[in-house]
Design a protein around this motif. Structure first.
Motif: not given
Length: 417
Positions: A315-322
């Motif tokens: 699993v990759v967080n290409y953009e982190l959640p806020n």
């Protein structure tokens, strides 16, 4: 412990054996006896812990004790936040109840309602539904909830995040007050606790993992990268690691589309799923991903909620959640059913505050490395300065009087009569 020790009936044990299950998971060991006793349940369980069987197996047993001879109406209602989760829960219930005389059906939006209406007309004991389509069909008088004996709120935290609280309250008002209530949530926010207090009666609380923690077998790693070089960093990780299956999260629908297209142009089979995609396109993308026709599935948080992907390695967080809790949901897609998994986050300078929020929630320090060749070139001070200037310009635009106001001495609505 085996499933034989949990008090389940022979037909259910037969279906469990057919599914290849041998040992119940911790949430199943804790939840099944409670539900069989008819008690309300408040369960903290992440996706991938076996929670569906934790409520579905005992629910099927309770309902099978008294099958109506006449036309069947909904006796158990399972509410889910997304179409994908509703479809997955429905499939599980069909498999678990294979040797029982019970009928189940699923309803959700985004598809033609006629097949769903026909199923309801034929009689349904167990209904899996998303809140919007359920209320829509109820308002059209295609279904009634007067005979509901068991209510399940699955992934209740996500339902609240998606704004379903008002719909949930409406649905609760359509059911008998005397019923068994089961609430499952990956995290226990103040909103969830408030909902539980108003819904559950002397509930038994169980936890599969400590509150707001991530799967034990998920290795987590933060790569600090330059924001503009994220697509190339993503491509290199896939090629260098020879990844054959990865679920990648973006914050926006457009971001998911852009990344998926970039991957395809670099000979990495990929598909994007998000709220703007049709249900048919989302179902096909997930099916292709599961069978290995595509290597990378790029998803937004809402679209990925409830996805059941066995043995997902990356699993990759290409953009982190806020929202830090969303990080827990995301990486819970891997490390499931006892398997190990790797969760990688590609973090630019402007996202470091999100890392701090996640670390505060999890009470751990995430291992952090610089991804060689993609080092951040931006300085935090410059990022904060740019952000401050943008915010200041935005406030200035919002506070500036319009042309008419300036001509009228700054007075608004100075219309001549």
């Amino acid at each position: 412990m085996s499933f034989n020790n949990l008090g389940l009936s022979a037909p259910l044990l037969k279906s469990i054996s057919k599914q290849g299950y041998i040992t119940p998971s911790p949430i199943q060991q804790k939840a099944i006896p409670v539900v069989l006793q008819g008690k309300d349940l408040l369960a903290s369980a992440q996706t991938g812990t076996g929670k569906t069987a934790g409520f579905a197996l005992p629910m099927l047993q309770l309902l099978s004790k008294n099958v109506p001879a006449k036309r069947r109406q909904v006796r158990a209602l399972i509410l889910a936040p997304t179409r994908e989760l509703a479809a997955q829960v429905f499939d599980d219930i069909k498999n678990y109840g294979e040797f029982l005389d019970l009928r189940s059906s699923v309803i959700f939006g985004g598809v033609n309602q006629n097949p769903q209406v026909n199923a309801l007309r034929n009689g349904v004991d167990i209904l899996v539904a998303t809140p919007g389509r359920l209320l829509d069909l109820h308002n059209q008088r295609f279904l009634f909830l007067d005979n509901v004996e068991i209510l399940v709120l699955d992934e209740a935290d996500r339902m609240l995040d998606m704004g379903f609280l008002r719909d949930i309250k409406k649905i609760i008002g359509l059911m008998p007050k005397k019923r068994q209530n089961l609430l499952f949530s990956a995290t226990f926010s103040q909103e969830i606790k408030k909902l539980a207090n108003g819904l559950l009666h002397h509930p038994v609380a169980v936890e599969a993992t400590p509150e707001n923690t991530t799967a034990e077998k998920v290795d987590q790693l933060v790569y600090r990268v330059d924001k503009k070089m994220k697509p190339e960093a993503m491509i290199q990780l896939i090629f260098d690691g020879q990844w054959q299956q990865a679920l990648v999260f973006t914050r926006t629908k457009h971001g998911a589309n852009r990344l998926s297209e970039k991957l395809r142009k670099n000979d990495i089979t990929s598909a994007a799923i998000h709220g703007n995609k049709s249900q048919g396109a989302r179902t096909k993308a997930l099916a292709d991903f599961k069978k290995g026709s595509i290597r990378v599935l790029v998803a937004t948080d809402i679209a990925a909620r409830g996805l059941d992907i066995p043995l997902l390695p990356h699993v990759v967080n290409y953009e982190l959640p806020n929202v830090p809790e969303d990080y827990v949901h995301r990486i819970g897609r891997t490390g499931r059913a006892g398997a190990s998994g790797l969760a990688i986050s590609l973090v630019s300078v402007d996202e470091m505050e999100y890392v701090q929020g996640i670390e505060k929630l999890l009470k751990v320090k995430l291992p952090t490395q610089i991804l060689e060749g993609f080092e951040p070139t931006e300085k935090l001070a410059d990022v904060l300065k740019d952000k401050k200037e943008r915010d200041s310009a935005k406030r200035s635009r919002h506070s500036r009087p319009s042309g008419n106001s300036r001509r009228n001495g700054g007075r608004k609505n100075n219309f001549r009569r």
